[in-house]
Write an enzyme that holds these catalytic residues in place. Sequence first.
Site: not given
Length: 291
Positions: A28, A30, A46, A121, A154, A178, A246
Site C-alpha cells: 500500500h 502511492h 486535498y 478501489r 477504504y 487499514h 502508506d
Amino acid sequence: MMDPDYLPFHANPSKPEFKAPAGAVDAHCHVFGPADKFPYHPKRKYTPCDAPKEKLFALRDYLGFERNVIVQASCHGTDNAALIDALESAGELARGVAVVDPAITVEELEAMDKAGVRAVRFNFVKRLVDTTPKEVFLSVAEKIKSLGWHIVVYFEAPDLEDLTPFLNQLDTTIVVDHMGRPDVAKGVDHPDFQRFIDLMKNNDKIWTKVSCPERLTLTPPDYSDVVPFAKKLVELFPDRVLWGTDWPHPNMKSHTPDDGKLVDVIPMIAPTEELQQKLLVDNPMRLYWER
Ligand code: 0GY
C-alpha cells in the site's frame, strides 16, 4: 501548492532494524504527480506534495523491499495516468489498484490490466470523496470480474455496520484498507473491532491490510497502541493479510512518519518468520502477481 497544514513525507527515514524476507512487497503506497506532468484532480479534497515514482522506488530499495502495490489516491480522482506511468516503469516490480469511472470501457480496462492494474478501489471515506451510489460501485464490480481483478475498499469503523451487506454482495476478493480504521482507544475486545473480525470470519473473500499505524495511533510516533489490532488479524487470518508503508502518507497532520520505524513494527505484529513470509511475500504475490 500543497495544503499548508499537511506534512510532507519524511526526507531521511531511518534504516529499519527489521530485515524483510527476500521478495517482500510494500502493498500500500502511492505516487503523486509530479503536478506539472500529472496534475491533481480538480475536485480533489486535498493537495498533496509531489511524490513521484523515482522517490517511491528509491524508498522501496532503501527499506529492503522488492516490490510495490501502488494504490490510486483520491487526489488524482479517476485519472490514473501517474499510476500507469509508474507501473510501466517498474514492470514486474509493481502492480496497481486503480479508481475508475463507471463509464470506462472494456478496452480501457484491458489496457490497464496490461500495465499491471489488478484491482479497483472503492473509497467510502467522506473527508476524501463525494458519496458514490452503491449501484455505481456494483456496476464497476461487474465490469472488472472477467479480468480476475479484486476490489480494495477504504472506510472507517463507524461505517462498517451499514456497509456489511454491500461487502457481502461482492463476489470477488475484497481487501479492506487499514484494518477498517478501528478506534484504537476502544481496544481490541470492543464490539466495534469484533464486528470487523466477524466480517472476516464470516466471509473468507475478505482480506485486510494491517497498515497505517501512523494514522490510527493516539500516541505518535509511538505505534504500540495499534500493534494489538494488527497482531490479532495476522494471528487469525495469516493468509488474508497484507502490509504497506502508506507512503507518502497523505493528510498527515500529527507527525511525519519515519518509514524505517514503520517497517520496524512488522516483527511486533507478525512475530514469526513464517507469518512474516506470508504477510510480506506469499499473500501479496498470490493476490497481485499470480493468475
Ligand atoms: C491512504 C489514506 C488516505 C488517503 C487516501 O485516497 C486517498 O486520498 O487513501 C487518508 O487520508 O486517510 O491510504 O492513503
